[in-house]
Design a protein around this motif. Structure first.
Motif, PDB file in Angstrom:
ATOM      1  N   GLN A   7       9.845  11.513  14.058  1.00  0.00           N
ATOM      2  CA  GLN A   7      10.046  10.555  13.458  1.00  0.00           C
ATOM      3  C   GLN A   7       8.791   9.590  13.050  1.00  0.00           C
ATOM      4  OE1 GLN A   7      12.385   7.570  15.493  1.00  0.00           O
ATOM      5  NE2 GLN A   7      12.655   6.167  13.879  1.00  0.00           N
ATOM      6  N   VAL A   8       8.632   9.179  11.782  1.00  0.00           N
ATOM      7  CA  VAL A   8       7.482   8.554  11.163  1.00  0.00           C
ATOM      8  C   VAL A   8       7.693   7.016  11.551  1.00  0.00           C
ATOM      9  CG1 VAL A   8       6.100   7.872   9.009  1.00  0.00           C
ATOM     10  CG2 VAL A   8       6.933  10.428   9.436  1.00  0.00           C
ATOM     11  N   GLN A   9       6.572   6.200  12.055  1.00  0.00           N
ATOM     12  CA  GLN A   9       6.718   5.089  12.311  1.00  0.00           C
ATOM     13  C   GLN A   9       5.385   4.233  12.385  1.00  0.00           C
ATOM     14  OE1 GLN A   9       8.513   4.557  16.424  1.00  0.00           O
ATOM     15  NE2 GLN A   9       9.388   2.583  15.997  1.00  0.00           N
ATOM     16  N   VAL A  10       5.584   3.197  12.121  1.00  0.00           N
ATOM     17  CA  VAL A  10       4.337   2.363  12.211  1.00  0.00           C
ATOM     18  C   VAL A  10       4.414   0.984  12.815  1.00  0.00           C
ATOM     19  CG1 VAL A  10       3.051   3.196  10.093  1.00  0.00           C
ATOM     20  CG2 VAL A  10       4.400   1.370   9.875  1.00  0.00           C
ATOM     21  N   VAL A  11       3.679   0.704  13.803  1.00  0.00           N
ATOM     22  CA  VAL A  11       4.046  -0.536  14.683  1.00  0.00           C
ATOM     23  C   VAL A  11       2.926  -1.457  14.677  1.00  0.00           C
ATOM     24  CG1 VAL A  11       4.696  -1.409  16.957  1.00  0.00           C
ATOM     25  CG2 VAL A  11       5.335   0.850  16.085  1.00  0.00           C
TER      26      VAL A  11
ATOM     27  N   THR B  96      -1.250 -18.441   7.689  1.00  0.00           N
ATOM     28  CA  THR B  96       0.224 -18.332   8.273  1.00  0.00           C
ATOM     29  C   THR B  96       1.214 -17.665   7.687  1.00  0.00           C
ATOM     30  OG1 THR B  96      -0.468 -20.426   9.692  1.00  0.00           O
ATOM     31  CG2 THR B  96       1.795 -19.752   9.848  1.00  0.00           C
ATOM     32  N   SER B  97       1.640 -16.500   8.641  1.00  0.00           N
ATOM     33  CA  SER B  97       2.591 -15.714   7.879  1.00  0.00           C
ATOM     34  C   SER B  97       3.029 -14.682   8.815  1.00  0.00           C
ATOM     35  CB  SER B  97       1.834 -15.162   6.622  1.00  0.00           C
ATOM     36  OG  SER B  97       2.982 -14.503   5.777  1.00  0.00           O
ATOM     37  N   VAL B  98       4.058 -13.774   8.522  1.00  0.00           N
ATOM     38  CA  VAL B  98       4.345 -12.361   9.067  1.00  0.00           C
ATOM     39  C   VAL B  98       3.246 -11.264   8.494  1.00  0.00           C
ATOM     40  CG1 VAL B  98       6.005 -10.748   9.899  1.00  0.00           C
ATOM     41  CG2 VAL B  98       6.522 -13.199   9.790  1.00  0.00           C
ATOM     42  N   TYR B  99       2.757 -10.571   8.963  1.00  0.00           N
ATOM     43  CA  TYR B  99       1.762  -9.800   8.574  1.00  0.00           C
ATOM     44  C   TYR B  99       2.452  -8.086   8.788  1.00  0.00           C
ATOM     45  CZ  TYR B  99      -1.814 -13.004   7.529  1.00  0.00           C
ATOM     46  OH  TYR B  99      -2.538 -14.144   7.002  1.00  0.00           O
ATOM     47  N   TYR B 100       2.411  -7.524   7.863  1.00  0.00           N
ATOM     48  CA  TYR B 100       3.002  -6.072   7.849  1.00  0.00           C
ATOM     49  C   TYR B 100       2.024  -5.088   7.326  1.00  0.00           C
ATOM     50  CZ  TYR B 100       7.412  -8.483   7.511  1.00  0.00           C
ATOM     51  OH  TYR B 100       8.718  -9.386   7.694  1.00  0.00           O
ATOM     52  N   CYS B 101       2.096  -3.911   7.976  1.00  0.00           N
ATOM     53  CA  CYS B 101       1.395  -2.688   7.497  1.00  0.00           C
ATOM     54  C   CYS B 101       2.196  -1.628   6.917  1.00  0.00           C
ATOM     55  CB  CYS B 101       0.437  -2.055   8.691  1.00  0.00           C
ATOM     56  SG  CYS B 101       1.463  -1.187   9.867  1.00  0.00           S
ATOM     57  N   ALA B 102       1.643  -0.771   6.290  1.00  0.00           N
ATOM     58  CA  ALA B 102       2.671  -0.050   5.518  1.00  0.00           C
ATOM     59  C   ALA B 102       1.775   1.253   5.045  1.00  0.00           C
ATOM     60  CB  ALA B 102       3.137  -0.548   4.066  1.00  0.00           C
TER      61      ALA B 102
ATOM     62  N   LEU C  68       4.262   1.328  -4.247  1.00  0.00           N
ATOM     63  CA  LEU C  68       5.410   1.513  -3.220  1.00  0.00           C
ATOM     64  C   LEU C  68       4.638   2.362  -2.128  1.00  0.00           C
ATOM     65  CD1 LEU C  68       8.388   2.707  -5.418  1.00  0.00           C
ATOM     66  CD2 LEU C  68       7.810   0.320  -4.640  1.00  0.00           C
ATOM     67  N   TYR C  69       5.176   1.888  -1.017  1.00  0.00           N
ATOM     68  CA  TYR C  69       4.617   2.471   0.601  1.00  0.00           C
ATOM     69  C   TYR C  69       6.182   2.866   1.355  1.00  0.00           C
ATOM     70  CZ  TYR C  69      -0.118   1.227  -0.518  1.00  0.00           C
ATOM     71  OH  TYR C  69      -1.220   1.139  -0.923  1.00  0.00           O
ATOM     72  N   ASP C  70       6.104   3.973   1.653  1.00  0.00           N
ATOM     73  CA  ASP C  70       7.340   4.637   2.377  1.00  0.00           C
ATOM     74  C   ASP C  70       7.590   3.940   3.494  1.00  0.00           C
ATOM     75  OD1 ASP C  70       7.208   8.034   1.063  1.00  0.00           O
ATOM     76  OD2 ASP C  70       7.896   6.099   0.108  1.00  0.00           O
ATOM     77  N   TYR C  71       6.482   3.871   4.429  1.00  0.00           N
ATOM     78  CA  TYR C  71       6.742   3.411   5.814  1.00  0.00           C
ATOM     79  C   TYR C  71       6.052   2.112   5.981  1.00  0.00           C
ATOM     80  CZ  TYR C  71       7.568   8.301   5.799  1.00  0.00           C
ATOM     81  OH  TYR C  71       7.872   9.725   5.418  1.00  0.00           O
ATOM     82  N   TRP C  72       6.919   1.396   6.611  1.00  0.00           N
ATOM     83  CA  TRP C  72       6.727  -0.302   6.941  1.00  0.00           C
ATOM     84  C   TRP C  72       7.037  -0.526   8.484  1.00  0.00           C
ATOM     85  CZ3 TRP C  72       5.179  -3.850   3.290  1.00  0.00           C
ATOM     86  CH2 TRP C  72       5.421  -3.734   2.095  1.00  0.00           C
ATOM     87  N   GLY C  73       5.939  -1.324   9.171  1.00  0.00           N
ATOM     88  CA  GLY C  73       6.329  -1.836  10.331  1.00  0.00           C
ATOM     89  C   GLY C  73       7.153  -3.102  10.409  1.00  0.00           C
TER      90      GLY C  73
END
Length: 125
Positions: free
Chosen positions: A1-5, A91-97, A111-116
């Motif tokens: 399973q592809v996942q980023v955290v 100040t924010s919520v930060y996401y990697c993709a 577009l990015y397929d996988y997001w944390g």
């Protein structure tokens, strides 16, 4: 399973630093472009930085250029966002993709397929 955290968020005083991590599983991070975004209440999502696959090029938004640095440790299958000189506006919520489709030149507007799930960064005294 592809996942980023993502991890590494927290409360920091103005002028301080944090390093966010983006741990990948289920895929080889080095073969993917990685991007960092942030989303604050009442604001649009902002693309901050990206790095292409392999020894890929990097991009920084003007709002973080000179303060944030994106990097990747392929041996650890982890990407990072080093954030220095933090301001309350950060100040924010930060996401990697992650996405395999950009090659060595990333596209922060694409577009990015996988997001944390995101990690909260709060800059306050």
């Amino acid at each position: 399973q592809v996942q980023v955290v993502e991890s590494g968020g927290g409360l920091v005083q103005p002028g301080g630093s944090l390093r966010l991590s983006c741990a990948a599983s289920g895929f080889t991070l080095g073969a993917y472009a990685i991007a960092w975004f942030r989303l604050a209440p009442g604001k649009e999502r902002e693309g901050l930085s990206c790095i292409g696959s392999g020894a890929g090029s990097t991009y920084y938004a003007d709002s973080v250029k000179g303060r944030f640095t994106i990097s990747r440790d392929n041996a650890k299958n982890t990407a990072y966002l080093q954030m220095n000189s933090l301001k309350p506006d950060d100040t924010s919520v930060y996401y990697c993709a992650a996405d395999p489709g950009y090659g060595p030149v990333c596209d922060i507007t694409g577009l990015y397929d996988y997001w944390g799930q995101g990690t909260q960064v709060t800059v306050s005294s």
